[in-house]
Design an enzyme around this catalytic site. Sequence first.
Site, PDB file in Angstrom:
ATOM      1  N   LYS A 269       4.240  -6.818   3.964  1.00  0.00           N
ATOM      2  CA  LYS A 269       3.759  -5.623   3.461  1.00  0.00           C
ATOM      3  C   LYS A 269       3.352  -4.781   4.907  1.00  0.00           C
ATOM      4  O   LYS A 269       2.959  -5.318   5.816  1.00  0.00           O
ATOM      5  CB  LYS A 269       2.785  -5.458   2.672  1.00  0.00           C
ATOM      6  CG  LYS A 269       1.447  -5.866   2.954  1.00  0.00           C
ATOM      7  CD  LYS A 269       0.393  -5.035   3.697  1.00  0.00           C
ATOM      8  CE  LYS A 269       0.488  -3.880   2.880  1.00  0.00           C
ATOM      9  NZ  LYS A 269      -0.310  -2.777   4.026  1.00  0.00           N
TER      10      LYS A 269
ATOM     11  N   THR B 191       1.597  -9.215  12.577  1.00  0.00           N
ATOM     12  CA  THR B 191       1.967  -8.015  11.868  1.00  0.00           C
ATOM     13  C   THR B 191       0.805  -7.612  10.836  1.00  0.00           C
ATOM     14  O   THR B 191      -0.098  -8.268  10.671  1.00  0.00           O
ATOM     15  CB  THR B 191       3.136  -8.235  11.068  1.00  0.00           C
ATOM     16  OG1 THR B 191       3.588  -6.885  10.414  1.00  0.00           O
ATOM     17  CG2 THR B 191       3.103  -9.185   9.970  1.00  0.00           C
TER      18      THR B 191
ATOM     19  N   GLU C 248       5.473   4.121   7.272  1.00  0.00           N
ATOM     20  CA  GLU C 248       5.089   5.544   6.416  1.00  0.00           C
ATOM     21  C   GLU C 248       5.993   6.722   6.793  1.00  0.00           C
ATOM     22  O   GLU C 248       6.016   7.211   7.890  1.00  0.00           O
ATOM     23  CB  GLU C 248       3.781   5.605   6.913  1.00  0.00           C
ATOM     24  CG  GLU C 248       2.523   4.674   6.281  1.00  0.00           C
ATOM     25  CD  GLU C 248       1.244   4.782   6.171  1.00  0.00           C
ATOM     26  OE1 GLU C 248       0.373   4.527   5.696  1.00  0.00           O
ATOM     27  OE2 GLU C 248       0.942   5.599   7.309  1.00  0.00           O
TER      28      GLU C 248
ATOM     29  N   ASN D 130      -0.824  10.385   5.669  1.00  0.00           N
ATOM     30  CA  ASN D 130      -2.139  10.185   6.537  1.00  0.00           C
ATOM     31  C   ASN D 130      -3.093  11.257   6.708  1.00  0.00           C
ATOM     32  O   ASN D 130      -4.083  11.083   7.182  1.00  0.00           O
ATOM     33  CB  ASN D 130      -1.603   9.620   7.823  1.00  0.00           C
ATOM     34  CG  ASN D 130      -0.887   8.356   7.741  1.00  0.00           C
ATOM     35  OD1 ASN D 130      -1.719   7.412   7.290  1.00  0.00           O
ATOM     36  ND2 ASN D 130       0.314   8.080   8.054  1.00  0.00           N
TER      37      ASN D 130
ATOM     38  N   THR E  44       0.905  -1.099   0.091  1.00  0.00           N
ATOM     39  CA  THR E  44       0.004   0.022  -0.003  1.00  0.00           C
ATOM     40  C   THR E  44       1.063   1.245   0.004  1.00  0.00           C
ATOM     41  O   THR E  44       1.372   1.543  -0.856  1.00  0.00           O
ATOM     42  CB  THR E  44      -0.881   0.030   1.125  1.00  0.00           C
ATOM     43  OG1 THR E  44      -0.202  -0.128   2.481  1.00  0.00           O
ATOM     44  CG2 THR E  44      -1.966  -1.065   1.197  1.00  0.00           C
TER      45      THR E  44
END
Lengths: 407, 407
Positions: free
Chosen positions: A179, A190, A276, A402, A153
């Site tokens: 991922k 996870t 991220e 985000n 993603t």
Amino acid sequence: MKEIKGGITAAKGFKAASTAAGIKYQGRTDMAMVYSEKPCVSAGTFTSNVVKAACVQWDMNIVNANKPIQAVVINSGIANACTGKEGFDACEATARGVEKTLSIPYDSVAVASTGVIGMQLPVDKLVAGVEAMAPKLDDSIEAGTDASKAIMTTDTVNKEIAVEFEIGGKTVTLGGMSKGSGMIHPNMCTMLAFLGTDIDIEKSLLQEAVSEVVADSFNMITVDGDTSTNDTLICMANGLAGNPKISSKGADFDTFKEALKFVCTDLAKRMAADGEGASKLFEAKVVNAKSVADAKTLSRAIVGSNLSKAAIFGCDANFGRFLCAMGYSGADFDQNDVELFFESVNGRLQVFDKGTPIVFDEDEALKIMKADAVTVFVDMHEGDAEATAWGCDLTYDYVKINADYRS
Amino acid sequence: MKEIKGGITAAKGFKAASTAAGIKYQGRTDMAMVYSEKPCVSAGTFTSNVVKAACVQWDMNIVNANKPIQAVVINSGIANACTGKEGFDACEATARGVEKTLSIPYDSVAVASTGVIGMQLPVDKLVAGVEAMAPKLDDSIEAGTDASKAIMTTDTVNKEIAVEFEIGGKTVTLGGMSKGSGMIHPNMCTMLAFLGTDIDIEKSLLQEAVSEVVADSFNMITVDGDTSTNDTLICMANGLAGNPKISSKGADFDTFKEALKFVCTDLAKRMAADGEGASKLFEAKVVNAKSVADAKTLSRAIVGSNLSKAAIFGCDANFGRFLCAMGYSGADFDQNDVELFFESVNGRLQVFDKGTPIVFDEDEALKIMKADAVTVFVDMHEGDAEATAWGCDLTYDYVKINADYRS
């Protein structure tokens, strides 16, 4: 044990395929399928979040009923969480699609999703994706790599690894992919990780090894403190290596567990480093704690603190933030016992000595903290237990990613 | 009860002063002193962090020994945490300085610090600051306002409030000031808050009222999940209002508690709205939960989630993140019971209806979320308990402020 090229297709009998199904992303692959020639005993760990995605509930039903798994279908873009009965129906439709195209029982098909919560999956696109992937299933390294890319993603790099080891004179292979990279604070598992091995092993021992290893690897990473609704790890073992079947604990079981730990730790660290917006891997190693539970609590608090993470981003040796995080972690200790160091490939520097700050060389600190991976090493001097946790820094890009994720 | 102008100097007998002592900041005031003409019964709540700042330990010694407090000295810039014996000696030197200049016992002097952890305070500057402030002590509104400005660190606005109410025909006044705005996740207390009242009340009842009110106000805010080493709230009551002394629970005690709750909730919300880098106040109201504990856990999880906070910053109605946070909060519930709404001065919009997402108007959602204060309203439909928590959004500026705080 040695590391080899490849990932989820490395072990005998494992094939993969991927496709651009147009679930939510455009212009990239967004579905992957993993298939084993032979039905597998399987182990899984799943999110502890009370709000479990429909696919997590689907997979738990299969794993907990001790049913064999022969295929996994994964989509990225929509998480299929908070979707009610319609979401569960989408899981079944996907599995029925695999049953129809590959002639395997629909309840041997695990499904996994990652992406936006609270949005329904387009079932027609999912089923069309399954039909497109089935004829492309392939055991090449490339097919595995492509699958690891399709499940991404906000990840910036795909994550896969494979190892070989010997059991009873037979070569056994274990490969996997995972991922991230947001909503990462695993608790029982996870975000998404899939492992395939050709080892022959009893299901109960496979589950025991997986649960034990996950606790020290995936469950020791955090990106943002948000435990996902979709966390799923599935390990499939098809037995094609031909090793003497592992049906009790002992040297063979330990050999497998060691390989499993290597693979899981590697994937977990890569997820943390690719969190991220992350610019670096942030490791906290706590030694000589009163108990393993304390060492885990302390190390996780350090890498989980927003203020610690921002300091790591700014290469600011503001060690008080780490002590503060340890202090509110829930573990009991005396700050007058604690020594704290910064470590990286560029050096090692003590900054706190049993209750008292050390006047240190800021240039030396900066040099150490500018590395791609920075470790905060804490000696508690209160026992002999230790633990390591992994996270990443908090950057502008985390906020950017985000603040408008859905659009 | 009515709100009046002023803050910490509003109540009879309270004076304040401030000065630029050059502790760490240059070109601004960085020390404040609050003084009561008459020694006060006092109540306090302090950080639950195991790593307590030297000044927190100093104040706890005074409050827990039921000693009267007559003055509080506060500095901003250096937190005096993780500073060993030298840090504790700095507290005593400050208190001795007040004893010498104001002729009050040194152990009636509370001290508080906020700023960088792990750095020693310049004791000579602290004592010089005390000597500079003592002759300037003044009961004007301006003196109180100036004190509330001197204790700021990364706060962008000062925070003060005062109210008046009647007890036994006498006018009683309660005023206070507080500061944030990072490392805010109070647990037993907030960063720094000081309240002064002229009410006449038994110490044990004062402490009971303070503890109860703090649990529903300061302890329900979070900026970044980091519980500080320095959290301190001190409430001083000098009795100069001349009300019939409150020595048991009843209507008068309730009147005081109501005023205290108004003041503390107001200061707490202002701290949340002025969280580091914040662009808006983020409120979570959970109703019809199984228990107050659950309602508090759920509402705090929502406003504490980085992903929720980033969505609020981006005005993104990504409600799945709130459900995800509720799910990992530790409270048990069934997502099929839950309704979720966005609220602000611009409107109200339901987005989740008992397990199923609602297809909503994105323009309407954007309009609601663009307000300066946004509420996530959650109806659990599982009981009759409720709670409200306050936080702020996660912005680029939070990262900027904290990536290089020390420099």
